[in-house]
Motif scaffolding. Structure first.
Motif, PDB file in Angstrom:
ATOM      1  N   GLY A 106       7.828  12.860  18.146  1.00 24.87           N
ATOM      2  CA  GLY A 106       9.078  12.270  17.471  1.00 24.87           C
ATOM      3  C   GLY A 106       9.540  12.637  16.197  1.00 24.87           C
ATOM      4  N   GLY A 107       8.866  13.716  15.554  1.00 27.07           N
ATOM      5  CA  GLY A 107       8.975  14.018  14.494  1.00 27.07           C
ATOM      6  C   GLY A 107       8.467  13.498  12.913  1.00 27.07           C
ATOM      7  N   ALA A 108       7.679  12.211  13.503  1.00 32.01           N
ATOM      8  CA  ALA A 108       7.078  11.445  12.621  1.00 32.01           C
ATOM      9  C   ALA A 108       6.086  12.074  11.692  1.00 32.01           C
ATOM     10  CB  ALA A 108       6.403  10.223  13.242  1.00 32.01           C
ATOM     11  N   SER A 109       5.497  13.054  12.301  1.00 28.03           N
ATOM     12  CA  SER A 109       4.227  13.785  11.549  1.00 28.03           C
ATOM     13  C   SER A 109       4.716  14.372  10.363  1.00 28.03           C
ATOM     14  CB  SER A 109       3.611  14.976  12.502  1.00 28.03           C
ATOM     15  OG  SER A 109       4.877  16.047  12.698  1.00 28.03           O
ATOM     16  N   ARG A 110       5.984  14.712   9.987  1.00 29.25           N
ATOM     17  CA  ARG A 110       6.431  15.523   8.777  1.00 29.25           C
ATOM     18  C   ARG A 110       6.298  14.212   7.814  1.00 29.25           C
ATOM     19  NH1 ARG A 110      10.854  16.787  12.440  1.00 29.25           N
ATOM     20  NH2 ARG A 110      11.965  15.381  11.223  1.00 29.25           N
ATOM     21  N   ILE A 111       6.489  12.981   7.941  1.00 30.91           N
ATOM     22  CA  ILE A 111       6.554  11.871   6.712  1.00 30.91           C
ATOM     23  C   ILE A 111       5.568  10.991   6.839  1.00 30.91           C
ATOM     24  CG2 ILE A 111       8.890  12.258   6.960  1.00 30.91           C
ATOM     25  CD1 ILE A 111       8.960   9.082   7.723  1.00 30.91           C
ATOM     26  N   TYR A 112       4.773  10.603   7.900  1.00 33.11           N
ATOM     27  CA  TYR A 112       3.815   9.537   8.105  1.00 33.11           C
ATOM     28  C   TYR A 112       2.917   9.257   7.279  1.00 33.11           C
ATOM     29  CZ  TYR A 112       0.481   6.160   9.998  1.00 33.11           C
ATOM     30  OH  TYR A 112      -0.699   5.141  10.254  1.00 33.11           O
ATOM     31  N   ARG A 113       1.930  10.446   6.862  1.00 32.72           N
ATOM     32  CA  ARG A 113       0.943  10.553   5.686  1.00 32.72           C
ATOM     33  C   ARG A 113       1.435   9.983   4.413  1.00 32.72           C
ATOM     34  NH1 ARG A 113      -4.166  12.097   4.647  1.00 32.72           N
ATOM     35  NH2 ARG A 113      -4.691  13.630   6.383  1.00 32.72           N
ATOM     36  N   GLU A 114       2.471  10.741   3.946  1.00 31.71           N
ATOM     37  CA  GLU A 114       3.201  10.668   2.632  1.00 31.71           C
ATOM     38  C   GLU A 114       3.869   9.289   2.593  1.00 31.71           C
ATOM     39  OE1 GLU A 114       6.356  12.354  -0.397  1.00 31.71           O
ATOM     40  OE2 GLU A 114       6.100  13.360   1.519  1.00 31.71           O
ATOM     41  N   PHE A 115       4.373   8.496   3.519  1.00 33.04           N
ATOM     42  CA  PHE A 115       5.046   7.514   3.821  1.00 33.04           C
ATOM     43  C   PHE A 115       4.053   6.204   3.559  1.00 33.04           C
ATOM     44  CE2 PHE A 115       7.091   3.700   5.523  1.00 33.04           C
ATOM     45  CZ  PHE A 115       8.221   3.655   5.403  1.00 33.04           C
ATOM     46  N   MET A 116       2.996   6.436   4.324  1.00 31.04           N
ATOM     47  CA  MET A 116       2.025   5.309   4.221  1.00 31.04           C
ATOM     48  C   MET A 116       1.189   5.188   2.932  1.00 31.04           C
ATOM     49  SD  MET A 116       2.201   3.601   6.919  1.00 31.04           S
ATOM     50  CE  MET A 116       0.936   2.463   7.044  1.00 31.04           C
ATOM     51  N   GLU A 117       1.114   6.485   2.287  1.00 30.96           N
ATOM     52  CA  GLU A 117       0.426   6.573   1.254  1.00 30.96           C
ATOM     53  C   GLU A 117       1.159   6.010  -0.014  1.00 30.96           C
ATOM     54  OE1 GLU A 117      -0.793  10.635   0.915  1.00 30.96           O
ATOM     55  OE2 GLU A 117      -2.569  10.305   1.807  1.00 30.96           O
ATOM     56  N   GLU A 118       2.553   5.975   0.043  1.00 29.57           N
ATOM     57  CA  GLU A 118       3.349   5.549  -0.822  1.00 29.57           C
ATOM     58  C   GLU A 118       3.388   4.035  -0.809  1.00 29.57           C
ATOM     59  OE1 GLU A 118       7.024   7.624  -0.617  1.00 29.57           O
ATOM     60  OE2 GLU A 118       6.207   9.343  -1.696  1.00 29.57           O
ATOM     61  N   CYS A 119       3.004   3.509   0.643  1.00 28.84           N
ATOM     62  CA  CYS A 119       2.938   1.885   0.813  1.00 28.84           C
ATOM     63  C   CYS A 119       1.608   1.536   0.400  1.00 28.84           C
ATOM     64  CB  CYS A 119       3.228   1.639   2.229  1.00 28.84           C
ATOM     65  SG  CYS A 119       4.723   2.005   2.748  1.00 28.84           S
ATOM     66  N   GLY A 120       0.770   2.364  -0.192  1.00 24.77           N
ATOM     67  CA  GLY A 120      -0.482   1.909  -0.693  1.00 24.77           C
ATOM     68  C   GLY A 120      -1.713   1.755   0.384  1.00 24.77           C
ATOM     69  N   PHE A 121      -1.535   2.643   1.471  1.00 26.78           N
ATOM     70  CA  PHE A 121      -2.505   2.733   2.414  1.00 26.78           C
ATOM     71  C   PHE A 121      -3.327   4.034   2.382  1.00 26.78           C
ATOM     72  CE2 PHE A 121       0.089  -0.410   4.412  1.00 26.78           C
ATOM     73  CZ  PHE A 121      -0.384  -1.077   5.310  1.00 26.78           C
ATOM     74  N   CYS A 122      -4.624   4.054   2.532  1.00 29.24           N
ATOM     75  CA  CYS A 122      -5.333   5.310   2.658  1.00 29.24           C
ATOM     76  C   CYS A 122      -5.285   5.702   3.958  1.00 29.24           C
ATOM     77  CB  CYS A 122      -6.773   5.081   2.014  1.00 29.24           C
ATOM     78  SG  CYS A 122      -7.963   6.487   2.202  1.00 29.24           S
ATOM     79  N   VAL A 123      -4.885   7.116   4.316  1.00 25.48           N
ATOM     80  CA  VAL A 123      -4.843   7.404   5.777  1.00 25.48           C
ATOM     81  C   VAL A 123      -6.125   8.058   6.109  1.00 25.48           C
ATOM     82  CG1 VAL A 123      -3.407   8.608   7.605  1.00 25.48           C
ATOM     83  CG2 VAL A 123      -2.250   7.327   5.589  1.00 25.48           C
ATOM     84  N   LEU A 124      -6.739   7.838   6.982  1.00 24.19           N
ATOM     85  CA  LEU A 124      -8.180   8.555   7.360  1.00 24.19           C
ATOM     86  C   LEU A 124      -7.876   9.276   8.612  1.00 24.19           C
ATOM     87  CD1 LEU A 124     -10.364   5.534   6.756  1.00 24.19           C
ATOM     88  CD2 LEU A 124     -10.223   7.320   5.475  1.00 24.19           C
ATOM     89  N   VAL A 125      -8.044  10.532   8.451  1.00 23.09           N
ATOM     90  CA  VAL A 125      -7.968  11.395   9.583  1.00 23.09           C
ATOM     91  C   VAL A 125      -9.376  12.135   9.572  1.00 23.09           C
ATOM     92  CG1 VAL A 125      -7.151  13.420  10.595  1.00 23.09           C
ATOM     93  CG2 VAL A 125      -5.663  12.014   9.024  1.00 23.09           C
ATOM     94  N   ASN A 126     -10.153  11.564  10.875  1.00 22.54           N
ATOM     95  CA  ASN A 126     -11.550  11.966  11.074  1.00 22.54           C
ATOM     96  C   ASN A 126     -12.455  11.957   9.469  1.00 22.54           C
ATOM     97  OD1 ASN A 126     -10.912  12.670  13.619  1.00 22.54           O
ATOM     98  ND2 ASN A 126     -10.443  14.494  12.838  1.00 22.54           N
ATOM     99  N   GLU A 127     -12.268  10.696   8.797  1.00 18.16           N
ATOM    100  CA  GLU A 127     -12.699  10.600   7.484  1.00 18.16           C
ATOM    101  C   GLU A 127     -13.246   9.252   7.500  1.00 18.16           C
ATOM    102  OE1 GLU A 127      -9.964  12.794   4.143  1.00 18.16           O
ATOM    103  OE2 GLU A 127      -8.945  11.560   5.796  1.00 18.16           O
ATOM    104  N   SER A 128     -13.946   8.902   6.379  1.00 17.47           N
ATOM    105  CA  SER A 128     -14.482   7.793   6.328  1.00 17.47           C
ATOM    106  C   SER A 128     -14.470   7.129   4.588  1.00 17.47           C
ATOM    107  CB  SER A 128     -15.998   7.700   6.611  1.00 17.47           C
ATOM    108  OG  SER A 128     -16.934   8.343   5.885  1.00 17.47           O
ATOM    109  N   ALA A 129     -14.441   5.798   4.467  1.00 14.61           N
ATOM    110  CA  ALA A 129     -14.547   5.365   3.060  1.00 14.61           C
ATOM    111  C   ALA A 129     -15.663   4.156   3.291  1.00 14.61           C
ATOM    112  CB  ALA A 129     -13.370   4.821   3.003  1.00 14.61           C
TER     113      ALA A 129
END
Length: 273
Positions: free
Chosen positions: A127-150
């Motif tokens: 649905g076209g969300a891939s263009r904005i999802y990561r940046e949007f969530m990061e601006e909301c203060g979320f760390c977006v994990l894509v095959n990553e760990s913390a």
């Protein structure tokens, strides 16, 4: 006899009408907190995780609900907040009607003592969300994990976020967890839980299924989306502990029935404390 049947048919019509109104206008606007506790043999501090997923903001579930979601989460005073994916329902279709500034403000005020984490869901690619999802969530203060760990040293918890099982890209070796830490694993589709391997304590958080959205025996399982596997909703102990949330928003059809939108509060407890 005719009067009796007329009364029966009238009662049935009233029941159907009221059920429709409840499923369309009442239950989708409710929000409950489910509480679960998970014990581990690891020597670690108690930790409170708040998990929410599948908001599907768009034409069926507008962003005006975000304020209520943020308030409910903040009332729980979480150590960690986790979002399980599917922020939008169909971004390309709905973006003109969405107030993204308001949505970002409300998600941004969600507070967690030790951080907020998110993963991609299939609707965050489609649905076209891939263009904005990561940046949007990061601006909301979320760390977006894509095959990553913390690793959160204060709790001894390793948060592992896998890419979307259906539309993302995860190498098979990534599902083998090497460390002996307690792993809090986020994978949007619960089918991904079946290929996670490794030692240490594990708890997997998933969404995607919406619990069928309308919970009716037999019908619900037939209508589950790809990637659900045998999971519907709730806590599964085998083969590894998995909690599958029924989510918050709506997709495909504007109804919820016997499936109230939920936020989940999870307490991680060490058995020796």
């Amino acid at each position: 006899m005719k009067k009796r049947w007329k009364r029966i048919l009238s009662a049935l019509a009233a029941f159907i009408f009221l059920s429709f109104c409840y499923a369309r206008y009442v239950e989708p606007n409710l929000l409950v907190v489910k509480e679960i506790a998970v014990e581990t043999d690891k020597d670690m501090e108690e930790c409170k995780i708040v998990f929410f997923t599948d908001t599907h903001f768009g034409s069926l579930y507008d962003e005006g609900h975000a304020g209520k979601i943020a308030d409910k989460i903040n009332e729980l005073e979480a150590d960690i907040v986790v979002f399980g994916g599917d922020l939008f329902d169909n971004y390309t279709r709905d973006r003109e009607m969405l107030d993204l500034e308001y949505l970002q403000k409300e998600l941004g005020r969600i507070y967690a003592k030790s951080g907020k984490y998110a993963v991609f869901g299939n609707h965050d690619y489609g649905g076209g969300a891939s263009r904005i999802y990561r940046e949007f969530m990061e601006e909301c203060g979320f760390c977006v994990l894509v095959n990553e760990s913390a690793f959160l040293e204060e709790y001894g918890i390793e948060i592992v976020g896998f890419d979307d099982y259906l539309l993302g890209g995860t190498e098979p070796d990534s599902y083998l967890l090497q460390s002996e830490n307690f792993h809090l694993i986020i994978t949007h589709e619960p089918a991904g839980s079946k290929i996670v391997e490794g030692s240490g304590g594990n708890l997997i958080l998933s969404g995607h299924t919406h619990g069928g959205q309308v919970s009716i025996p037999y019908f619900t399982r037939k209508r589950l989306p790809a990637g659900s596997d045998q999971f519907v909703k709730g806590f599964y102990k085998e083969p590894v502990p998995v909690y599958v949330s029924s989510g918050i928003g709506l997709t495909r059809y504007p109804f919820r029935m016997f499936n109230i939108p939920e936020i989940t509060e999870i307490r991680i407890l060490a058995r020796n404390i």
